[in-house]
Write an enzyme that holds these catalytic residues in place. Sequence first.
Site, PDB file in Angstrom:
ATOM      1  CG  ASP A 173      29.587  59.386  41.877  1.00 30.13           C
ATOM      2  OD1 ASP A 173      30.717  58.294  42.591  1.00 30.13           O
ATOM      3  OD2 ASP A 173      29.887  60.622  41.957  1.00 30.13           O
ATOM      4  CG  HIS A 226      41.118  40.429  30.642  1.00 28.56           C
ATOM      5  ND1 HIS A 226      39.729  40.435  31.180  1.00 28.56           N
ATOM      6  CD2 HIS A 226      41.667  41.131  30.582  1.00 28.56           C
ATOM      7  CE1 HIS A 226      39.358  41.866  31.686  1.00 28.56           C
ATOM      8  NE2 HIS A 226      41.129  42.300  30.998  1.00 28.56           N
ATOM      9  CG  ASP A 227      38.526  33.085  30.608  1.00 28.39           C
ATOM     10  OD1 ASP A 227      37.656  32.593  30.658  1.00 28.39           O
ATOM     11  OD2 ASP A 227      39.572  32.211  29.772  1.00 28.39           O
ATOM     12  CG  ASP A 279      36.019  35.529  32.139  1.00 25.20           C
ATOM     13  OD1 ASP A 279      36.629  35.936  32.692  1.00 25.20           O
ATOM     14  OD2 ASP A 279      35.945  36.204  31.481  1.00 25.20           O
ATOM     15  N   GLY A 338      32.329  42.884  42.186  1.00 24.69           N
ATOM     16  CA  GLY A 338      33.501  42.998  41.356  1.00 24.69           C
ATOM     17  C   GLY A 338      34.556  43.608  41.501  1.00 24.69           C
ATOM     18  NE  ARG A 357      41.898  51.520  47.635  1.00 21.98           N
ATOM     19  CZ  ARG A 357      42.343  50.748  47.263  1.00 21.98           C
ATOM     20  NH1 ARG A 357      42.632  49.831  48.001  1.00 21.98           N
ATOM     21  NH2 ARG A 357      42.220  50.424  45.969  1.00 21.98           N
TER      22      ARG A 357
END
Length: 379
Positions: A71, A137-138, A167, A94, A102
Amino acid sequence: MTQNKPLSGVRVLDLTQLLPGPMCTLHLADMGADVIKVEPPGLGDPVRGGKGKFSTMFLMLNRNKRSLEVDLRSDEGLDLLKKLVATADVLVEGFRPGVTERLGIGYAAMNDINPKLVYCSITGYGQEGPLSQAAGHDINYQSLAGVLEQSGMADASPAQGNFPIADLAGGSMSAATGILAALFDAQRNGKGRHVDIAMADCLMSLNIIATTAWQQSGHQSIHRGEDFLSGGLACYSIYETADGRHLAVGAVEMKFWRNVCDAIERPDLYDKGHLPGKAGKAAKAEVAAIIAQHDLTHWTEVFAKTDACTTPVLRIDEALKEPHVAARGMVVESSHPEAGDYMQYACPLKMSDCDWEDPRPAPALGADNAAIRSELGLD
């Protein structure tokens, strides 16, 4: 793992999920790197498909890796990652820009711990710019890079394919290239780098053919399906056969086109294969009418005897059984101790003195927690 692989001894911390990052680190793992897949507790990488599950996609993407369940929002998890960073050569993430800062694991913080660390960020639009925080997205990266608009048949809408090129080519392969270049330099001068991979950027840089045509036409709009490689010429196109299958003709060079014309018994088409515009469409229609007279098996047998850059358009099941694929050892039948039998592709990077071996199966979530902690001297 054998020690003759080119990345043996290189440790990679993989904080990525889904497709682009895991495919990048898959190549690194296959080349011998010790890839530690850092996964959130509970479900891990969403591609797993749920707690305790192994989707086929996860199995294919995560062989030869180890799994560490941690975690990163906890003090203990953050401390563990920092200890790992001190031993690592590469970190791949990614997250959206700003998230790692942060969390306290941004490039600057990790560079303070390990100045030789190569830190690679894979995002849709990069670390800076108006769209840096935009989701995507792609299909979105293809759209903004000018690639999707050029994909498809003439007089039809853009066609989204089943191969996520942004991608994989824009993300996975570009990231692997950047990582290996920075890693090589770090070995020479002791300094790591932050590798900023924007999938939209990288895909745009690969869009050479359409951009060349646009410039050579005086910046005129290039019509979809009518350019040199997209279906505008008879010598480079896809033709339907009598049984509804398709034949791909890639006879760009004149010698190959002449062989195609001889195979279909139309030498009068020698000078028409490379014609653009209406003349090209007319020539293409003549070839199409001939190909439509016989089924795919017929044309496959005809062109098997002809040096003409002509191949059948295969389905996935047919491609997997293709004799050349077998000869190259690209299809590997595997068995996972928990998920059972499945198929995967062998590492495509063929190198001397580096043979393919039975890969280590994709790990269960947290399967290597104890071993990795032990390596760090932790209880």
